[in-house]
Design a protein around this motif. Structure first.
Motif, mmCIF file in Angstrom:
data_model
loop_
_atom_site.group_PDB
_atom_site.id
_atom_site.type_symbol
_atom_site.label_atom_id
_atom_site.label_comp_id
_atom_site.label_asym_id
_atom_site.label_seq_id
_atom_site.Cartn_x
_atom_site.Cartn_y
_atom_site.Cartn_z
ATOM 1 N N ALA A 119 37.927 126.518 96.639
ATOM 2 C CA ALA A 119 36.736 125.763 97.033
ATOM 3 C C ALA A 119 36.283 124.813 95.928
ATOM 4 N N LEU A 120 36.254 125.300 94.697
ATOM 5 C CA LEU A 120 35.773 124.486 93.578
ATOM 6 C C LEU A 120 36.704 123.319 93.261
ATOM 7 N N THR A 121 37.976 123.438 93.624
ATOM 8 C CA THR A 121 38.922 122.363 93.314
ATOM 9 C C THR A 121 39.258 121.493 94.519
ATOM 10 N N LEU A 122 38.787 121.882 95.700
ATOM 11 C CA LEU A 122 39.077 121.114 96.910
ATOM 12 C C LEU A 122 37.835 120.472 97.535
ATOM 13 N N GLY A 123 36.677 120.697 96.930
ATOM 14 C CA GLY A 123 35.471 120.097 97.481
ATOM 15 C C GLY A 123 34.902 120.863 98.663
ATOM 16 N N ILE A 124 35.046 122.184 98.663
ATOM 17 C CA ILE A 124 34.486 123.032 99.723
ATOM 18 C C ILE A 124 33.205 123.673 99.209
ATOM 19 N N GLY A 125 32.115 123.517 99.942
ATOM 20 C CA GLY A 125 30.849 124.120 99.542
ATOM 21 C C GLY A 125 30.892 125.634 99.677
ATOM 22 N N ILE A 126 30.295 126.329 98.698
ATOM 23 C CA ILE A 126 30.235 127.794 98.719
ATOM 24 C C ILE A 126 28.791 128.208 98.944
ATOM 25 N N GLY A 127 28.525 128.843 100.086
ATOM 26 C CA GLY A 127 27.188 129.338 100.379
ATOM 27 C C GLY A 127 27.131 130.838 100.155
ATOM 28 N N TYR A 128 26.273 131.289 99.238
ATOM 29 C CA TYR A 128 26.219 132.710 98.877
ATOM 30 C C TYR A 128 25.261 133.465 99.790
ATOM 31 N N PHE A 129 25.685 134.662 100.181
ATOM 32 C CA PHE A 129 24.846 135.453 101.080
ATOM 33 C C PHE A 129 23.626 135.981 100.341
ATOM 34 N N SER A 130 22.680 136.534 101.083
ATOM 35 C CA SER A 130 21.403 136.954 100.501
ATOM 36 C C SER A 130 21.487 138.268 99.754
ATOM 37 N N GLY A 131 22.641 138.891 99.777
ATOM 38 C CA GLY A 131 22.808 140.135 99.046
ATOM 39 C C GLY A 131 22.793 141.372 99.913
ATOM 40 N N SER A 132 22.547 141.190 101.217
ATOM 41 C CA SER A 132 22.476 142.319 102.138
ATOM 42 C C SER A 132 23.387 142.058 103.329
ATOM 43 N N ILE A 133 24.359 142.948 103.563
ATOM 44 C CA ILE A 133 25.277 142.785 104.687
ATOM 45 C C ILE A 133 24.538 142.779 106.027
ATOM 46 N N PRO A 134 23.520 143.640 106.245
ATOM 47 C CA PRO A 134 22.791 143.582 107.517
ATOM 48 C C PRO A 134 22.136 142.222 107.789
ATOM 49 N N GLN A 135 21.879 141.446 106.733
ATOM 50 C CA GLN A 135 21.264 140.121 106.898
ATOM 51 C C GLN A 135 22.304 139.003 106.976
ATOM 52 N N LEU A 136 23.586 139.366 106.985
ATOM 53 C CA LEU A 136 24.643 138.355 106.942
ATOM 54 C C LEU A 136 24.594 137.428 108.155
ATOM 55 N N THR A 137 24.302 137.966 109.334
ATOM 56 C CA THR A 137 24.251 137.112 110.527
ATOM 57 C C THR A 137 23.166 136.048 110.383
ATOM 58 N N ASP A 138 22.049 136.404 109.753
ATOM 59 C CA ASP A 138 20.988 135.421 109.520
ATOM 60 C C ASP A 138 21.449 134.377 108.506
ATOM 61 N N ASP A 139 22.179 134.813 107.491
ATOM 62 C CA ASP A 139 22.743 133.867 106.516
ATOM 63 C C ASP A 139 23.690 132.887 107.208
ATOM 64 N N LEU A 140 24.557 133.410 108.089
ATOM 65 C CA LEU A 140 25.518 132.561 108.793
ATOM 66 C C LEU A 140 24.806 131.543 109.673
ATOM 67 N N PHE A 141 23.730 131.972 110.328
ATOM 68 C CA PHE A 141 22.970 131.060 111.186
ATOM 69 C C PHE A 141 22.428 129.881 110.388
ATOM 70 N N HIS A 142 21.921 130.149 109.195
ATOM 71 C CA HIS A 142 21.334 129.079 108.366
ATOM 72 C C HIS A 142 22.403 128.268 107.626
ATOM 73 N N LEU A 143 23.491 128.932 107.233
ATOM 74 C CA LEU A 143 24.534 128.248 106.466
ATOM 75 C C LEU A 143 25.425 127.382 107.343
ATOM 76 N N LYS A 144 25.740 127.882 108.541
ATOM 77 C CA LYS A 144 26.660 127.199 109.469
ATOM 78 C C LYS A 144 27.999 126.892 108.799
ATOM 79 N N PRO A 145 28.702 127.937 108.352
ATOM 80 C CA PRO A 145 29.978 127.732 107.652
ATOM 81 C C PRO A 145 31.074 127.259 108.598
ATOM 82 N N THR A 146 32.071 126.623 108.030
ATOM 83 C CA THR A 146 33.266 126.244 108.795
ATOM 84 C C THR A 146 34.424 127.203 108.502
ATOM 85 N N LEU A 147 34.359 127.885 107.353
ATOM 86 C CA LEU A 147 35.396 128.824 106.931
ATOM 87 C C LEU A 147 34.755 130.181 106.665
ATOM 88 N N PHE A 148 35.386 131.246 107.150
ATOM 89 C CA PHE A 148 34.771 132.573 107.098
ATOM 90 C C PHE A 148 35.824 133.608 106.699
#
Length: 693
Positions: free
Chosen positions: A287-316
Motif C-alpha cells: 500500500a505504501l509503495t503503490l499509492g493505496i490508502g490505509i484506513g485503520y480500524f477503531s480497535g474493536s472487531i465488533p465495531q468493524l462493520t461500522d468502520d467499513l461503512f465509514h471507510l468504504k474500502p475497495t480492498l479487504f
C-alpha cells in the motif's frame, strides 16, 4: 523400519513467468517508500477515525504520503539519538494504528531488527519473545502498558519502553499515571514506559529542522540484512521466530500486487488483521509503495462493520474465520426475511453468479438486493483477499457473489514472507489457492508412507518452496531450521495437490494427519472444513489417535440454532424439565475450577434473576437429546459431503465456551490451537475415546 539413506522424491518444479517490477530490486522498504513519495506524495495515505465529544468515533481523517514519510524520518532520527543502533532488537506490541507501521519502517531504516508481538499474547509467550531476542526497546499501546511492564521486569535488556500517544484514550491513560511531564515522570517499574512516542518524534524533528538534508537511512545497513523476527502464531506450542530480510519483506508484499487490478491513489484498504502477522504487514508495505490508502480500524472487531461503512474500502484482507461469520450472518438475515425477499435474493444470486462467470457488463450484475448486502462493507469492495488458513469452497463461492468484490484465496507462510500462491481475478475454482506468485518456485515431495506421490497423477505431496521470499532460518533454533530448510527447499508441512490448470490445492497439514487403529489415514482439518457452512455448529475440533478405532469431537454449537431447537423440540420431550432442574442444582459455580465455563462465561444461574438464554444454552449443551440432535446434524452433513464412515465422529462433547484468542484456544489469526484445546478437554476426550472400545 525405513532406511535413512532413502532419498526424498521431488516432483516437477512450478514457477511464475511474470517478473516483479525492476525498480524494487536491491531496495529496502524505506528506500522504496521514499521513491514512491517522490512520484506522488499527496495521496491520502493513512486514515483514522476522529473522536467525538461523547467518546464515539466520527469520520475518517487522512494524512498524505509526504506527511507519513516525514514522520518516519523524524522517528528514525529520534531513535538514533536515543542510542539505537544496527542489530538492536525492537519490539512492537499494539493494536493496528498508523504509528505501528511508522515505527516499523523507522526502526529498520536504522538497521534495527523489529520483533512484532501480538497484543493478544499471554504473559508466558510475551516474556519468552522479549527475553529470547534480548530486546532493548519496545513500542507499546496504552492497552498493553501494564502487561508489558510486568513482562519487561523479567527482561533486563529492555532499557526503553515507548508509549504510543496522540489519541484521547492515550492522553487519558498518561494523565491517570501523572506522566504528562517528562521531568517528573516516574520510571518503567511504576508507570510502564520511559518515553512518549511524540517525544521521540520531537527529538528527531529538531535534527531535521537543523539539517533538512541529513541522511536518514543507516549507511551500514544492507537491503538483505536481517530486518525482522516474526514469531509464528503458535498452533502447536511455543512460537518460533522466523528471520526475514528487509528486501524479502518488500518483495513478499509486492508478489500479491499483480493478482488484482490496482487503482493508484484511489484504492483504500482496511487495516484490522494483526500487524504482528506477516499477511497484514505485507499488504501495508504494498500500500505504501503503490499509492493505496490505509484506513485503520477503531480497535474493536465488533465495531468493524461500522468502520467499513465509514471507510468504504475497495480492498479487504480477511481470514477464513471472519468470512465464515460474515457468511452465517448474511444467510441468517436472508432466512428471517419474507418469502418475497428470499425469492428475489435467490434469483439475484443466480443471475449475478452467472454474470460474474460469463463476465457480463457491470450494470448487468448490479441490483438492489445485492447492493444491500455489499453496503454492509461500504459498497465499494473490488477485491477480498483471504489467507492464513483454508477457506471452505462453499463460503468462497457464496461470498464471491454477494459481497460485491472478488474473493481471492491465497496461500503462504511466515517463513516465506506471506503469500506464495493466490487466485487470479478470473479464477472461480474455489477449493484451490490459485497459481504460484512471482519470485517463488514450488514442488511437491512424495510422502510414500501416507500414499502421497509427487510422480502420480494427480501429483500429491508435501508443498516445498524456494526463492528470495524464503526466510533465513529460525532465531536461535538451528535444529528447527535444519528440519524446515532441507535440500534447498522450505518444507511447509502442508500436503498439496496440483490441479490440471496449474493451481495448487491444499489437502491438509502433515501434523494433523494420522492413522486410525484399522490403518485408515484421517485428515481432520479437511473433515472440519466440510462443516464450515453449518448453521448448527459454530466451531468443531475433531480428535483421534492411532490407537483409536474412530473419531470424537469437541463442538461449540450455534447458540441461536440450539435455542431454537430447545424451544421447538427439546422442551416438548419427556424428561426435559427434570433434566433442567437437575442441571440447576448440580451445575458447578463459575468460581469452581472444575467448571469448563468458569469465568469465561457470565451465564451462571446463581448470579442472575430467572432463567436466561445463556442458562438455557449452557443447559442444552449437557442435554442428551440436544447432543444427539447436533451429532445427527454432523453425521448428515458429512454423509452429504461423501465422507467415509471412519471420518464421521462417533461421539461428541458440546461446550458453550467458544474457542477464542482470549482463552488461548485460537491463535491471533483465528487458527485452532489444537494442543491447547486438547489439554482443556482432556478428560472429556479420554472418556469419549474409551467409549469407542
Amino acid at each position: 523400519m525405513e532406511s535413512e539413506s532413502v532419498k526424498p522424491v521431488y516432483g516437477e518444479v512450478h514457477k511464475c513467468t511474470i517478473e516483479l517490477p525492476g525498480w524494487i530490486d536491491g531496495k529496502s522498504r524505506y528506500r522504496a517508500i521514499v521513491e514512491a513519495m517522490k512520484k506522488n506524495g499527496n495521496w491520502p495515505c493513512q486514515g483514522t477515525r476522529t473522536y467525538l465529544p461523547d467518546g464515539k468515533r466520527g469520520e475518517y481523517v487522512w494524512e498524505d504520503g509526504n506527511t507519513v514519510l516525514s514522520k518516519i524520518n523524524k522517528l528514525a532520527l529520534g531513535l538514533k539519538e536515543l542510542g539505537l543502533k544496527k542489530g538492536d532488537k525492537v519490539g512492537i506490541m499494539s493494536k493496528n494504528r498508523p504509528e505501528w507501521t511508522i515505527a516499523d519502517i523507522a526502526c529498520t531504516s536504522q538497521g534495527c531488527v523489529v520483533v512484532p508481538i501480538y497484543d493478544s499474547y499471554g504473559p508466558d509467550n510475551c516474556k519468552f519473545i522479549i527475553s529470547s531476542t534480548e530486546q532493548v526497546c519496545v513500542f507499546v499501546g496504552h492497552d498493553n502498558v501494564n502487561f508489558m511492564r510486568e513482562a519487561c521486569s523479567h527482561c533486563p535488556t529492555v532499557k526503553n519502553i515507548i508509549l504510543f500517544d496522540g489519541t484521547p484514550p492515550d492522553e487519558e491513560y498518561i494523565r491517570s499515571v501523572n506522566a504528562s511531564d517528562k521531568e517528573t515522570r516516574k520510571g518503567i517499574e511504576e508507570i510502564g514506559f520511559s518515553h512518549l512516542y511524540s517525544e521521540i518524534m520531537e527529538m528527531g524533528g529538531k535534527q531535521l529542522n537543523a539539517n533538512p538534508f541529513v541522511q536518514i537511512e543507516n549507511p551500514e545497513m544492507a537491503f538483505d540484512d536481517l530486518a525482522t523476527i516474526v514469531f509464528t502464531s503458535g498452533t502447536s506450542g511455543v512460537p518460533k521466530g522466523a528471520m526475514l530480510s528487509d528486501h524479502s519483506l518488500l518483495k513478499g508484499g509486492w508478489t500479491l500486487s499483480g493478482r488484482a487490478t490496482n487503482v493508484p491513489y484511489q484504492d483504500i484498504i482496511v487495516s484490522y488483521l494483526p500487524l504482528a502477522h506477516i499477511f497484514q504487514r505485507s499488504i501495508e508495505i504494498v500500500a505504501l509503495t503503490l499509492g493505496i490508502g490505509i484506513g485503520y480500524f477503531s480497535g474493536s472487531i465488533p465495531q468493524l462493520t461500522d468502520d467499513l461503512f465509514h471507510l468504504k474500502p475497495t480492498l479487504f484482507p480477511v481470514v477464513p474465520r471472519v468470512l465464515s461469520k460474515i457468511c452465517m450472518a448474511i444467510k441468517d438475515k436472508i432466512s428471517k426475511s419474507g418469502a418475497v425477499t428470499r425469492s428475489l435474493f435467490k434469483a439475484a444470486y443466480f443471475l449475478r453468479q452467472k454474470a460474474m462467470i460469463d463476465e457480463w457488463p457491470t450494470m448487468a450484475i448490479s441490483n438492489p438486493i445485492m447492493k444491500k448486502v455489499s453496503s454492509m462493507f461500504g459498497g465499494r469492495l473490488r477485491v477480498v483477499f483471504c489467507g492464513s488458513a483454508p477457506l471452505s469452497p462453499d463460503i468462497g463461492r457464496f461470498l464471491n457473489v454477494v459481497m460485491g468484490g472478488r474473493v481471492l484465496e491465497g496461500y503462504g507462510q511466515t517463513e516465506a514472507c506471506g503469500a506464495s500462491f493466490a487466485m487470479i481475478e478470473v479464477d472461480h475454482n474455489y477449493g484451490s489457492v490459485g497459481h504460484i506468485l512471482p519470485g517463488v518456485e514450488a514442488c511437491l515431495m512424495s510422502v510414500p508412507e501416507m500414499g502421497y506421490l509427487a510422480t502420480a497423477n494427480p501429483p500429491q505431496g508435501e508443498v516445498c518452496l524456494r526463492g528470495w521470499p524464503v526466510f533465513m532460518g529460525y532465531y536461535n533454533d538451528p535444529e528447527a531450521t535444519k528440519r524446515t530448510l532441507a535440500d534447498g527447499w522450505l518444507h511447509t508441512g502442508d500436503v498439496g495437490q496440483w490441479l490440471p490448470g496449474g493451481q495448487l490445492k491444499i489437502i491438509d497439514r502433515l501434523k494433523n494427519v494420522f492413522k486410525l487403529q484399522q490403518g485408515e489415514f484421517v485428515y481432520v482439518e479437511d473433515i472440519e472444513g466440510c462443516l464450515a457452512t453449518s448453521d448448527v455448529i459454530d466451531q468443531i475440533m475433531i480428535y483421534g489417535e492411532p490407537l483409536m478405532s474412530g473419531l470424537v469431537a469437541i463442538v461449540v454449537p450455534n447458540k441461536k440454532a440450539l435455542l431454537a431447537w430447545g424451544k421447538e423440540t427439546g422442551s416438548t420431550l419427556d424428561g426435559y424439565e427434570e433434566a433442567k432442574k437437575s442441571f440447576m442444582t448440580s451445575r458447578p459455580s463459575p468460581s469452581s475450577s472444575s467448571s469448563l465455563v468458569s469465568s469465561q462465561s457470565d451465564s451462571s444461574f446463581s448470579t442472575k434473576a430467572g432463567w436466561s438464554d445463556d442458562n438455557e444454552y449452557e443447559f442444552l449443551c449437557t442435554f442428551q437429546p440436544a447432543i444427539a440432535f447436533v451429532a445427527e446434524h454432523i453425521h448428515k452433513r458429512l454423509v452429504e459431503a461423501k465422507r467415509k464412515g471412519f471420518e464421521i465422529p462417533r461421539s461428541i462433547f458440546m461446550t458453550p465456551v467458544e474457542f477464542s484468542i482470549e482463552n488461548g484456544q485460537l491463535t491471533p489469526t483465528h487458527k485452532a490451537r489444537r494442543e491447547v484445546i486438547k489439554a482443556v478437554y482432556r478428560k472429556q476426550l479420554d472418556e469419549m475415546s474409551r467409549s469407542l472400545q
